[in-house]
Motif scaffolding. Structure first.
Motif, short mmCIF file in Angstrom:
data_model
loop_
_atom_site.label_atom_id
_atom_site.label_comp_id
_atom_site.label_asym_id
_atom_site.label_seq_id
_atom_site.Cartn_x
_atom_site.Cartn_y
_atom_site.Cartn_z
N GLY A 22 0.80 -1.32 0.03
CA GLY A 22 -0.21 0.02 0.06
C GLY A 22 0.81 1.01 0.01
O GLY A 22 0.61 2.40 -0.74
N LEU A 23 1.90 1.22 0.74
CA LEU A 23 2.91 2.26 0.72
C LEU A 23 3.67 2.83 -0.61
O LEU A 23 3.66 3.73 -0.99
N ILE A 24 3.82 1.44 -1.34
CA ILE A 24 4.73 1.55 -2.53
C ILE A 24 3.57 2.16 -3.55
O ILE A 24 4.23 2.99 -4.34
N ALA A 25 2.37 1.80 -3.46
CA ALA A 25 1.60 2.52 -4.29
C ALA A 25 1.18 4.02 -4.18
O ALA A 25 1.35 4.91 -5.49
N ASN A 26 1.51 4.40 -3.02
CA ASN A 26 1.48 5.97 -2.93
C ASN A 26 2.57 6.65 -3.09
O ASN A 26 2.57 7.65 -3.72
N ILE A 27 3.84 5.85 -2.84
CA ILE A 27 5.20 6.30 -3.26
C ILE A 27 5.23 6.61 -4.70
O ILE A 27 5.66 7.46 -5.33
N ASP A 28 4.74 5.37 -5.52
CA ASP A 28 4.89 5.76 -7.17
C ASP A 28 3.82 6.77 -7.62
O ASP A 28 4.43 7.46 -8.30
N ALA A 29 2.70 6.92 -6.68
CA ALA A 29 1.90 7.89 -7.57
C ALA A 29 2.57 9.24 -6.91
O ALA A 29 2.11 10.46 -7.70
N ALA A 30 3.15 9.55 -6.05
CA ALA A 30 3.82 10.72 -5.48
C ALA A 30 5.28 10.95 -6.18
O ALA A 30 5.83 12.15 -5.59
N THR A 31 5.77 10.18 -6.79
CA THR A 31 6.88 10.51 -7.24
C THR A 31 6.83 10.63 -8.89
O THR A 31 6.14 9.84 -9.48
N PHE A 32 7.71 11.36 -9.26
CA PHE A 32 7.62 11.77 -10.93
C PHE A 32 8.92 11.96 -11.45
O PHE A 32 10.09 12.25 -10.76
N GLU A 33 9.10 11.50 -12.58
CA GLU A 33 10.06 12.10 -13.50
C GLU A 33 10.38 13.76 -13.65
O GLU A 33 9.27 14.29 -13.88
N VAL A 34 11.40 14.16 -13.68
CA VAL A 34 11.66 15.76 -14.13
C VAL A 34 12.23 15.47 -15.40
O VAL A 34 13.28 14.89 -15.79
N VAL A 35 11.30 16.23 -16.64
CA VAL A 35 11.72 16.12 -17.92
C VAL A 35 11.80 17.28 -18.75
O VAL A 35 11.44 18.34 -18.16
N ILE A 36 12.75 17.24 -19.91
CA ILE A 36 12.77 18.46 -20.32
C ILE A 36 12.50 18.23 -21.90
O ILE A 36 12.76 17.35 -22.28
N PRO A 37 11.89 18.99 -22.66
CA PRO A 37 11.30 18.75 -24.10
C PRO A 37 12.64 18.46 -24.76
O PRO A 37 13.56 19.00 -24.68
N ARG A 38 12.34 17.38 -25.49
CA ARG A 38 13.48 17.31 -26.73
C ARG A 38 13.39 18.11 -27.83
O ARG A 38 12.20 18.60 -27.98
N ALA A 39 14.52 18.39 -28.39
CA ALA A 39 14.51 19.42 -29.68
C ALA A 39 13.49 18.83 -30.77
O ALA A 39 13.58 17.55 -30.95
N VAL A 40 12.83 19.76 -31.40
CA VAL A 40 11.62 19.57 -32.28
C VAL A 40 12.43 19.50 -33.59
O VAL A 40 12.52 19.08 -34.54
N ASP A 41 13.01 21.01 -33.65
CA ASP A 41 13.85 21.47 -35.27
C ASP A 41 15.39 21.07 -34.74
O ASP A 41 16.02 21.64 -33.85
N ASP A 42 16.17 20.56 -35.61
CA ASP A 42 17.34 20.10 -35.62
C ASP A 42 18.02 21.10 -36.67
O ASP A 42 17.87 20.96 -37.60
N PRO A 43 18.92 22.29 -36.12
CA PRO A 43 19.55 22.90 -37.29
C PRO A 43 20.74 22.20 -37.90
O PRO A 43 21.38 22.98 -38.77
N LEU A 44 21.19 21.06 -37.39
CA LEU A 44 22.32 20.47 -37.92
C LEU A 44 22.21 19.49 -39.15
O LEU A 44 21.01 19.19 -39.29
#
Length: 666
Positions: free
Chosen positions: A39-61
Motif C-alpha cells: 500500500g505504501l509502495i502504491a502511494n510512493i509511486d503516485a507521489a514520485t515523478f520524472e523531471v523531464v525537458i522537451p527534446r529538440a523538435v527542430d534540428d539545425p544540424l
C-alpha cells in the motif's frame, strides 16, 4: 555556475552536457528488493515523478547521412522528453527536487522542465516557491494537480535504520532500493547543516528523489554520490521545510578560473530574490545574477593579478626578449607556478582540405585552438563573410559527430550562427564572434575567429547553454593572451590588405607594398626597407610571414611587427628576413646576454660574411643603431639561398637588402 564550466569540453558532441549538469549521481547498481508495504509502495509511486525537458523538435544540424534512429531503443526514439531527474509531492501543491535538476534547463534551448507521472502525463511547473543554491533544492507548484498522493515528512529519522532511495534511475522509470542511514556529515563549506549519508543504491536520474524511512515517510532529498565510496548523500527534508518561504537564497563559495592563470579567484556567490515566480522569470533572474557574479569574479581576478599580467609582469621577460620566431598556429601565453609566462598549445592534428586548404587543431584548457587555411578556390569575400561556410570547413575534421546507438554520424553543417558579433582585443585585433546552438544536447558552440591572410586563427568552446555567457567573457579576456603571427602568399596578402576591417592596428600603422616582378617594400614607425626583384623574385606565390612583438613606449605597451620573412615560395626555402632584438634585462640568464653581445659586436653570424648552412648559403648583418652607447633594440637582416655561391655575390645580395633600409627614431 563555475562547476559546469570546469567540466572538460571535448571534441565529441556525444558528451551530453545536460547529463553533466543535471545528473550528478554516477554509477549503476543492481536493483535491490524493497520490503515496504504494498500500500505504501502504491502511494510512493503516485507521489514520485520524472523531471523531464522537451527534446529538440527542430534540428539545425546537417549530417553525412540520415540519422539511423532505428538503432535507438524504442522508448528513447519515441519519447518527446529527456529525463533529467526525479521529484516528489509533499501535498498542498508542493513538489520538491534537487536544485541542479531544474537548473539543467536554465538557458534551455528546447523548453522549460516539467513533471511526468508513470502514465506518461506531463505537468507544467507553475511557480518556484523556495530555492537554495547551496543546499541544492527547489520547492515548486504545478499548474495542474496530478492527484492527491503525497509523501509525509519525518524530520527526525533514526540513524542505522533501513532507508529507501526512490528515483527515476537511469531514466528508465521509478525504482525503490533499500539500504541503511549510516551517518551524518557536516556540509563542507561552513557546516551549516549535516548531509545524511546512506548506502541505498542511487544512479543517474535519482537526483531530486525522496529518501524514505521504513514507514515510507520522506526524510531527505537524494542529491549526490560519494566519489570514493559506496555512500550517497541526501539533504534532510527538515532543511527544505524550514527554509525561508517565498525566497530564493544564493549563498555558495565558488571558484573562478581563467585558463592562462595559475591562481584562482574565490568568491561568495551571495544574493536573494523574492518568490514565487514562474520558471521563466526564476531562470532569467538567476542567470543574470550568475552572469553578473562571474563578470565581477573575472574582473577581480585580473585586477588581483594586474601587476604580473603579461606583458608587464617580470615573468614576461623571457618571451619579450627571445629572438622572434614565426608561429602561424595560435597559442595561449600562460602563467606557470614558477612565475614565468610561456606558450601553451601546439598543433596536434592537421586535416587537409581541397585546394591546398587545411584545418590544424590543438587545445589549451577549455579551448580548442585551430588554424584554418582557406582553400585556393574559395573567394576571400565569401570566406570572411560567411560563417556557415567557414564552420563547414572546420567540421570536415570529422571530430564533431552525433552518436546514435553504436554509430557516430558526422555533422557536416551547423547552419547559420544564432548570433554574430565582433570584438576588438587589447592589441587592436578584430575578432569575429559566433554562437551556434546544439538543441539536442542543450549546448552551444562559441567561436572566436581572427582573420589572418591565409584564413582564420580560431578559438572555440562547446558548452552547456547556461554557461555561454561565462564562456563569452572568458574568451574575450583570453584574446589578450592569444599569440599568433600572420602568414600567406603575396596573392593572399593583397586581398587581405584590401579589407581594412580585417586588419589589426599593427598592420594599419605600417605599410606592406609590392609590385610583382619589380620590388617589395615595408614601412612602419620603427623601420623601412625595400628590395628589387633582382635580390629575390617578387611574385604572387612568395610567402610572407609577419611576426608581432610587444613594444613599450612611454609606459604604453602596443603590439607591433618585429619579424618579417619573405620566402621565394612554399617549396623553395630561399628567403629574406628582418628581425628586431631587445637588450636583455638583468634578470635574464647568460644565454640572452651572450646572444645580445654577438649582436652588439656584429659577431658571426651577424658580421656580413657569407657562410654555408647545410645545402644553403646565408649572410646576415646588424643594422647600425642610432647613436647610442647602449641601444635598447637592434635589427638584423638576413638572406639565404640554395646551393653554393661566390662570397662577392652574397655580399651584393646583402647590399641590395640594406641599401634602402632605414632605422627610425623610437
Amino acid at each position: 555556475m563555475r562547476s559546469a564550466k570546469a567540466a572538460r569540453c571535448g571534441f565529441l558532441y556525444g558528451l551530453s552536457w545536460v547529463l553533466l549538469l543535471a545528473l550528478t549521481l554516477g554509477g549503476t547498481a543492481p536493483v535491490r528488493a524493497a520490503s515496504l508495504d504494498p500500500g505504501l509502495i502504491a502511494n510512493i509511486d503516485a507521489a514520485t515523478f520524472e523531471v523531464v525537458i522537451p527534446r529538440a523538435v527542430d534540428d539545425p544540424l546537417s549530417y553525412e547521412k540520415p540519422l539511423p534512429l532505428q538503432l535507438l531503443p524504442y522508448q528513447e526514439r519515441t519519447d518527446k522528453y529527456f529525463s533529467v531527474g526525479t521529484a516528489f509531492a509533499l501535498g498542498n501543491n508542493r513538489y520538491v527536487t534537487a536544485g541542479h535538476v531544474l537548473m539543467a534547463a536554465v538557458g534551455d534551448l528546447t523548453g522549460p522542465p516539467a513533471l511526468r507521472d508513470a502514465a506518461g502525463h506531463v505537468y507544467a511547473i507553475d511557480k518556484i516557491e523556495k530555492f537554495s543554491l547551496q543546499q541544492d533544492f527547489v520547492l515548486f507548484s504545478l499548474k495542474e494537480q496530478p492527484g492527491h498522493s503525497a509523501l509525509v515528512a519525518n524530520t527526525k529519522p533514526a540513524l542505522n535504520t533501513v532507508v529507501y532511495a526512490v528515483g527515476n534511475a537511469l531514466g528508465t522509470g521509478v525504482v525503490i532500493r533499500d539500504g541503511l542511514y549510516t551517518s551524518d556529515t557536516p556540509e563542507e563549506e561552513n557546516g551549516r547543516w549535516k548531509w545524511m549519508r546512506f548506502s541505498a543504491a542511487a544512479s543517474p536520474g535519482n537526483s531530486g528523489g525522496p529518501l524514505l524511512d521504513q514507514d515510507g515517510k520522506v526524510i531527505g532529498v537524494v542529491l549526490m554520490k560519494s566519489a570514493n565510496e559506496n555512500l550517497n548523500y541526501a539533504l534532510p527534508i527538515g532543511e527544505v521545510l524550514n527554509a525561508p518561504d517565498h525566497t530564493a537564497v544564493i549563498d555558495k563559495q565558488l571558484t573562478y578560473q581563467l585558463d592562462v592563470l595559475d591562481e584562482d579567484q574565490n568568491g561568495n556567490f551571495k544574493a536573494q530574490f523574492p518568490l514565487p515566480a514562474s520558471y521563466a522569470d526564476f531562470s532569467t533572474t538567476f542567470q543574470k545574477l550568475q552572469n553578473d557574479f562571474n563578470e565581477q569574479q573575472l574582473k577581480a581576478l585580473l585586477q588581483q593579478q594586474s601587476a604580473d599580467l603579461f606583458p608587464r609582469g617580470t615573468g614576461s621577460n623571457r618571451i619579450l626578449h627571445e629572438d622572434p620566431q614565426l608561429s602561424f598556429f595560435p597559442s595561449l601565453i600562460v602563467h606557470n607556478r614558477s612565475g614565468d609566462w610561456g606558450y601553451a598549445g601546439r598543433e596536434l592534428n592537421r586535416v587537409p582540405l581541397s585546394g591546398n586548404g587545411y584545418i590544424a587543431s590543438g587545445y589549451v584548457g577549455h579551448n580548442f585552438l585551430m588554424h584554418l587555411r582557406r582553400p585556393d578556390g574559395m573567394q576571400a569575400d565569401a570566406f570572411y563573410n560567411d560563417p556557415k561556410q567557414m564552420m563547414e570547413l572546420v567540421l570536415k575534421t570529422g571530430y564533431w559527430y552525433r552518436p546514435i546507438g553504436p554509430e557516430k554520424i558526422k555533422i557536416t553543417s551547423m547552419g547559420k550562427p544564432v548570433t554574430s558579433s565582433t570584438y576588438t582585443d587589447a592589441w587592436q585585433r578584430p575578432w569575429k564572434v559566433f554562437v551556434w546552438s546544439e538543441p539536442y544536447i542543450n549546448a552551444q558552440v562559441v567561436l572566436f575567429a581572427l582573420p589572418v591572410p591565409d584564413g582564420y586563427a580560431l578559438m572555440m568552446r562547446l558548452n552547456p547553454a547556461m554557461v555561454t555567457h561565462d564562456s563569452m567573457i572568458d574568451m574575450k579576456a583570453l584574446t589578450d593572451f592569444v599569440n599568433v603571427d600572420y602568414g600567406g602568399s603575396l596573392a593572399q596578402w593583397k586581398t587581405f590588405l584590401a579589407d581594412s576591417s580585417l586588419l589589426p592596428q599593427a598592420l594599419k600603422d605600417g605599410r606592406i607594398d609590392f609590385d610583382y616582378g619589380k620590388r617589395f617594400s615595408y614601412a612602419s614607425s620603427r623601420i623601412a626597407f625595400s628590395y628589387p626583384d633582382s635580390l629575390q623574385t617578387v611574385a604572387p606565390d612568395n610567402m610572407l610571414g609577419v611576426g608581432f612583438g610587444y613594444f613599450n613606449q612611454d609606459g604604453k605597451v602596443t603590439l607591433q611587427t618585429n619579424y618579417l620573412q619573405i620566402r621565394l615560395n612554399i617549396t623553395d626555402p630561399d628567403r629574406i628576413s628582418v628581425r628586431r632584438h631587445l637588450a636583455p634585462t638583468p634578470d635574464l640568464d647568460d644565454n640572452f646576454k651572450q646572444a645580445w653581445g654577438k649582436l652588439l659586436h656584429k659577431q658571426h653570424p651577424y658580421d656580413g660574411v657569407p657562410y654555408n648552412d647545410g645545402d644553403e648559403m646565408d649572410i646576415a648583418s646588424v643594422m647600425n643603431p642610432h647613436a647610442s652607447a647602449t641601444p635598447a633594440e637592434l635589427y638584423t637582416v638576413f638572406y639565404a639561398t640554395q646551393g653554393t655561391h661566390k662570397p662577392e655575390d652574397m655580399k651584393t645580395k646583402l647590399d641590395l637588402l640594406t641599401h634602402n633600409f632605414q632605422l627610425k627614431s623610437p
